[in-house]
Write an enzyme that holds these catalytic residues in place. Structure first.
Site, mmCIF file in Angstrom:
data_model
loop_
_atom_site.group_PDB
_atom_site.id
_atom_site.type_symbol
_atom_site.label_atom_id
_atom_site.label_comp_id
_atom_site.label_asym_id
_atom_site.label_seq_id
_atom_site.Cartn_x
_atom_site.Cartn_y
_atom_site.Cartn_z
ATOM 1 N N CYS A 52 -2.999 -2.256 6.429
ATOM 2 C CA CYS A 52 -3.314 -0.903 7.072
ATOM 3 C C CYS A 52 -4.775 -0.470 7.531
ATOM 4 O O CYS A 52 -4.985 0.411 8.305
ATOM 5 C CB CYS A 52 -2.895 0.197 6.034
ATOM 6 N N HIS B 53 -6.184 -5.311 3.485
ATOM 7 C CA HIS B 53 -5.137 -4.444 3.366
ATOM 8 C C HIS B 53 -4.668 -4.475 5.039
ATOM 9 O O HIS B 53 -5.418 -4.103 5.763
ATOM 10 C CB HIS B 53 -5.678 -3.055 3.025
ATOM 11 N N CYS C 92 0.841 -1.121 0.054
ATOM 12 C CA CYS C 92 -0.105 -0.009 0.053
ATOM 13 C C CYS C 92 0.888 1.195 -0.126
ATOM 14 O O CYS C 92 1.703 1.540 0.914
ATOM 15 C CB CYS C 92 -0.957 0.036 1.232
ATOM 16 N N GLU C 93 0.735 2.063 -0.960
ATOM 17 C CA GLU C 93 1.471 3.235 -1.119
ATOM 18 C C GLU C 93 1.420 4.327 -0.231
ATOM 19 O O GLU C 93 2.087 5.114 0.240
ATOM 20 C CB GLU C 93 1.390 3.953 -2.419
ATOM 21 N N HIS C 94 0.231 4.107 0.634
ATOM 22 C CA HIS C 94 -0.164 5.168 1.702
ATOM 23 C C HIS C 94 0.734 5.058 3.058
ATOM 24 O O HIS C 94 1.330 5.970 3.684
ATOM 25 C CB HIS C 94 -1.706 5.206 2.008
ATOM 26 N N HIS C 95 0.687 3.720 3.435
ATOM 27 C CA HIS C 95 1.168 3.466 4.566
ATOM 28 C C HIS C 95 2.562 2.667 4.613
ATOM 29 O O HIS C 95 3.100 2.173 5.767
ATOM 30 C CB HIS C 95 0.234 2.751 5.545
ATOM 31 N N GLN D 255 -4.915 -0.350 -4.819
ATOM 32 C CA GLN D 255 -5.615 -1.765 -5.541
ATOM 33 C C GLN D 255 -6.181 -1.352 -6.709
ATOM 34 O O GLN D 255 -6.196 -2.089 -7.835
ATOM 35 C CB GLN D 255 -6.605 -2.385 -4.472
HETATM 36 N N1 LIG Z 1 -9.013 3.283 -2.202
HETATM 37 C C1 LIG Z 1 -8.058 2.805 -1.691
HETATM 38 N N2 LIG Z 1 -7.754 3.370 -0.457
HETATM 39 C C2 LIG Z 1 -6.594 2.552 0.088
HETATM 40 C C3 LIG Z 1 -5.731 1.631 -0.562
HETATM 41 N N3 LIG Z 1 -4.941 1.342 0.441
HETATM 42 C C4 LIG Z 1 -5.106 2.101 1.423
HETATM 43 N N4 LIG Z 1 -6.124 2.965 1.406
HETATM 44 C C5 LIG Z 1 -6.672 3.909 2.070
HETATM 45 O O1 LIG Z 1 -5.799 5.213 2.033
HETATM 46 C C6 LIG Z 1 -6.551 6.128 3.091
HETATM 47 C C7 LIG Z 1 -5.418 6.982 3.505
HETATM 48 O O2 LIG Z 1 -6.022 7.910 4.312
HETATM 49 P P1 LIG Z 1 -5.527 9.195 5.117
HETATM 50 O O3 LIG Z 1 -6.673 9.798 5.904
HETATM 51 O O4 LIG Z 1 -4.592 9.851 4.452
HETATM 52 O O5 LIG Z 1 -4.575 8.435 6.172
HETATM 53 P P2 LIG Z 1 -4.888 7.712 7.782
HETATM 54 O O6 LIG Z 1 -5.120 8.895 8.568
HETATM 55 O O7 LIG Z 1 -3.496 6.756 8.230
HETATM 56 O O8 LIG Z 1 -6.208 6.986 7.560
HETATM 57 P P3 LIG Z 1 -6.522 5.761 8.395
HETATM 58 O O9 LIG Z 1 -6.447 4.418 7.592
HETATM 59 O O10 LIG Z 1 -8.354 5.931 8.236
HETATM 60 O O11 LIG Z 1 -6.242 5.953 9.836
HETATM 61 C C8 LIG Z 1 -6.835 5.101 3.885
HETATM 62 O O12 LIG Z 1 -8.598 5.420 4.080
HETATM 63 C C9 LIG Z 1 -6.714 3.799 3.583
HETATM 64 O O13 LIG Z 1 -7.597 2.841 3.963
HETATM 65 C C10 LIG Z 1 -6.261 1.307 -1.797
HETATM 66 O O14 LIG Z 1 -5.755 0.221 -2.294
HETATM 67 N N5 LIG Z 1 -7.271 2.008 -2.484
HETATM 68 ZN ZN LIG Z 2 -2.552 1.894 3.556
#
Ligand SMILES: Nc1nc2c(ncn2[C@@H]2O[C@H](COP(=O)(O)OP(=O)(O)OP(=O)(O)O)[C@@H](O)[C@H]2O)c(=O)[nH]1
Ligand SMILES: [Zn+2]
Length: 184
Positions: A143, A141, A72-75, A113
């Site tokens: 995360c 996921h 996952c590129e976010h976390h 994804q």
């Molecule tokens: N649409 C989508 N979202 C993803 C994917 N992988 C992770 N995410 C979401 O990316 C979002 C990033 O949200 P942020 O609010 O910026 O980060 P955060 O504060 O860590 O969010 P939380 O996970 O809700 O605690 C989260 O809602 C994750 O669930 C993916 O493959 N597709």
């Molecule tokens: Zn993530």
């Protein structure tokens, strides 16, 4: 990457010079190089689909249950699951192993994804020019399961339909029958 990870350890409040962590930055750097092979400049996904066989076969080909693990590129935590790929050939079919190789290619980079689903379908469409492509990914996921909202078992399903799968309801229904049979 080694220096960067040493800093991350310090940021966590760890001591990177303690015995158990001494080689960890090096290991982590090696691990990310392995997990992100598709970011290398020499990697070319078009090469994967070059093994083609010209066959008169115009029905659906389904490759179900391709297990994958991506990041996952976010976390920077893994998301893992199964891919289902189907296509209806144009004038050629592709070597069977090449479909999981395409999935693997798009897993080995920081991803979300939805994009991964689309990229798999678009590459097959571009390289093989089939009558249609369908890709479905079901993944969990980390995360969302081990942190954040903490919902173990939560999965996400994404699909990308191209060509006949998009325009023809019967074709789409046939694909979905295979999917349901696999418990997705
Ligand atoms: N649409 C989508 N979202 C993803 C994917 N992988 C992770 N995410 C979401 O990316 C979002 C990033 O949200 P942020 O609010 O910026 O980060 P955060 O504060 O860590 O969010 P939380 O996970 O809700 O605690 C989260 O809602 C994750 O669930 C993916 O493959 N597709
Ligand atoms: Zn993530």
């Amino acid at each position: 990457m080694e220096n960067g990870f040493r800093m991350i350890l310090e940021g966590m409040g760890e001591d990177p010079s303690r015995e158990g962590l001494l080689d960890t930055p090096k290991r982590v750097a090696k691990m990310y190089a392995e997990l992100m092979t598709s970011l290398r400049s020499e990697s070319n996904p078009s090469e994967i689909l070059k093994t083609r066989f010209h066959e008169k076969y115009d029905e659906m080909i389904v490759v179900p249950n391709i297990e994958f693990a991506s990041m996952c590129e976010h976390h920077f935590l893994p998301f893992t699951g199964r891919a289902f790929v189907a296509y209806i050939p144009g004038d050629c079919v592709v070597g069977l192993s090449k479909i999981p190789r395409v999935v693997e290619y798009f897993a080995r980079m920081p991803q979300i994804q939805e994009r991964m689903t689309r990229q798999i379908a678009e590459l097959i469409q571009k390289e093989l020019n089939p009558r249609g492509v369908a890709v479905l990914l079901e993944a969990s996921h980390m995360c969302m399961t081990m942190r954040g909202v903490k919902k173990p078992g939560a999965t996400m399903v994404t699909t990308q339909l191209l060509g006949r799968f998009k325009t023809d309801e019967k074709t789409r229904a046939e694909f979905m029958t295979y999917i349901h049979r696999e418990g997705c």
